[in-house]
Design a protein around this motif. Structure first.
Motif, PDB file in Angstrom:
ATOM      1  N   ASP A 178       0.831  -1.195   0.000  1.00 46.93           N
ATOM      2  CA  ASP A 178       0.000   0.000   0.000  1.00 46.93           C
ATOM      3  C   ASP A 178       0.867   1.247   0.000  1.00 46.93           C
ATOM      4  OD1 ASP A 178      -1.480   2.285   1.106  1.00 46.93           O
ATOM      5  OD2 ASP A 178      -3.108   0.868   1.375  1.00 46.93           O
ATOM      6  N   SER A 179       1.748   1.359   0.978  1.00 42.63           N
ATOM      7  CA  SER A 179       2.564   2.559   1.121  1.00 42.63           C
ATOM      8  C   SER A 179       3.856   2.250   1.847  1.00 42.63           C
ATOM      9  CB  SER A 179       1.826   3.627   1.938  1.00 42.63           C
ATOM     10  OG  SER A 179       0.613   3.981   1.365  1.00 42.63           O
TER      11      SER A 179
ATOM     12  N   VAL B  91       6.097   4.257   4.463  1.00 41.00           N
ATOM     13  CA  VAL B  91       6.005   5.417   5.354  1.00 41.00           C
ATOM     14  C   VAL B  91       7.346   5.610   6.052  1.00 41.00           C
ATOM     15  CG1 VAL B  91       4.810   6.424   7.336  1.00 41.00           C
ATOM     16  CG2 VAL B  91       3.550   4.960   5.739  1.00 41.00           C
TER      17      VAL B  91
ATOM     18  N   ALA C 131       9.973   6.607   0.279  1.00 39.64           N
ATOM     19  CA  ALA C 131       8.704   6.814   0.993  1.00 39.64           C
ATOM     20  C   ALA C 131       7.607   7.382   0.102  1.00 39.64           C
ATOM     21  CB  ALA C 131       8.928   7.739   2.181  1.00 39.64           C
ATOM     22  N   ASP C 132       6.400   6.887   0.328  1.00 39.11           N
ATOM     23  CA  ASP C 132       5.195   7.449  -0.280  1.00 39.11           C
ATOM     24  C   ASP C 132       4.589   8.496   0.643  1.00 39.11           C
ATOM     25  OD1 ASP C 132       5.078   5.576  -2.545  1.00 39.11           O
ATOM     26  OD2 ASP C 132       4.639   4.092  -0.995  1.00 39.11           O
ATOM     27  N   ILE C 133       4.808   8.279   1.938  1.00 32.76           N
ATOM     28  CA  ILE C 133       4.297   9.176   2.977  1.00 32.76           C
ATOM     29  C   ILE C 133       5.450   9.461   3.934  1.00 32.76           C
ATOM     30  CG2 ILE C 133       2.676   9.421   4.906  1.00 32.76           C
ATOM     31  CD1 ILE C 133       0.894   7.323   3.450  1.00 32.76           C
TER      32      ILE C 133
ATOM     33  N   CYS D  98      13.896  13.086  -1.980  1.00 34.41           N
ATOM     34  CA  CYS D  98      12.949  12.182  -2.638  1.00 34.41           C
ATOM     35  C   CYS D  98      12.947  12.417  -4.141  1.00 34.41           C
ATOM     36  CB  CYS D  98      11.549  12.417  -2.084  1.00 34.41           C
ATOM     37  SG  CYS D  98      11.443  12.378  -0.306  1.00 34.41           S
TER      38      CYS D  98
ATOM     39  N   HIS E 222       9.879  11.577  -7.162  1.00 35.72           N
ATOM     40  CA  HIS E 222       8.501  11.424  -6.701  1.00 35.72           C
ATOM     41  C   HIS E 222       8.177  12.481  -5.652  1.00 35.72           C
ATOM     42  CE1 HIS E 222      10.479   9.222  -3.446  1.00 35.72           C
ATOM     43  NE2 HIS E 222       9.360   9.225  -2.789  1.00 35.72           N
ATOM     44  N   ASN E 223       6.909  12.622  -5.366  1.00 37.94           N
ATOM     45  CA  ASN E 223       6.442  13.654  -4.462  1.00 37.94           C
ATOM     46  C   ASN E 223       5.612  13.023  -3.344  1.00 37.94           C
ATOM     47  OD1 ASN E 223       5.992  16.237  -3.476  1.00 37.94           O
ATOM     48  ND2 ASN E 223       4.169  16.539  -4.737  1.00 37.94           N
ATOM     49  N   PRO E 224       6.259  12.563  -2.264  1.00 39.59           N
ATOM     50  CA  PRO E 224       5.507  11.910  -1.196  1.00 39.59           C
ATOM     51  C   PRO E 224       4.608  12.883  -0.444  1.00 39.59           C
ATOM     52  CG  PRO E 224       7.780  12.245  -0.532  1.00 39.59           C
ATOM     53  CD  PRO E 224       7.680  12.654  -1.972  1.00 39.59           C
ATOM     54  N   ARG E 225       3.599  12.333   0.162  1.00 37.49           N
ATOM     55  CA  ARG E 225       2.704  13.118   1.012  1.00 37.49           C
ATOM     56  C   ARG E 225       3.423  13.410   2.327  1.00 37.49           C
ATOM     57  NH1 ARG E 225      -2.464  10.559   3.877  1.00 37.49           N
ATOM     58  NH2 ARG E 225      -3.070  12.380   5.083  1.00 37.49           N
TER      59      ARG E 225
END
Length: 111
Positions: free
Chosen positions: A36-37, A39, A72-74, A100, A103-106
Motif C-alpha cells: 500500500d505505502s 512510510v 517513501a510514499d508518505i 525524494c 517522486h512527491n511523497p505526502r
C-alpha cells in the motif's frame, strides 16, 4: 482460511527498506499481498543547523534514513512542536522533499 487485512513493517532507525521491498515484489507474494505505502518518519528538528537555517545536518542522519526518505510514499514529520517559534516550515519541507528524487511523497506534520 484466515486472512491478514494489513501488515505493517516498521523499518525506521537503521534499516534500508529497499531489500524488503524487493522481497515483497517476488512472484511468491503475488496475490498474497499488495504493498500500500512506504512510510518514513523524520525528525523535523534534524533539518535545522545552529542558525536555524533548514538544511540537512549529515551528522544527525544516516544513509539508511536518506534511503527511507527516497523510497517513501508518505513522510511523517515528527517533533514539529520542538521547532523554534517562528520557524518557517516550508523550507524544511523542501529540504525533506529534496531527498525524494523522482517522486512527491505526502507530508504529514505531527508533534
Amino acid at each position: 482460511r484466515d486472512r491478514i487485512d494489513y501488515l505493517v513493517l516498521e523499518t525506521s532507525g537503521v534499516s534500508d527498506p529497499a531489500p524488503l521491498l524487493q522481497t515483497l515484489a517476488l512472484p511468491r507474494f503475488t496475490g498474497l499481498l499488495r504493498l500500500d505505502s512506504v512510510v518514513a518518519v523524520v525528525d523535523a528538528t534534524a533539518y535545522l543547523d545552529m542558525t536555524t537555517t533548514p538544511v540537512l545536518v549529515p551528522s544527525r542522519t544516516s544513509s539508511a534514513a536518506h534511503r527511507q526518505l527516497a523510497l517513501a510514499d508518505i513522510i511523517v514529520m515528527s517533533k514539529m512542536d520542538l521547532l523554534p517559534r517562528g520557524t518557517a516550515v516550508g523550507p524544511i519541507e523542501r529540504a525533506i522533499l529534496a531527498q525524494c528524487p523522482g517522486h512527491n511523497p505526502r507530508l504529514i506534520r505531527c508533534e
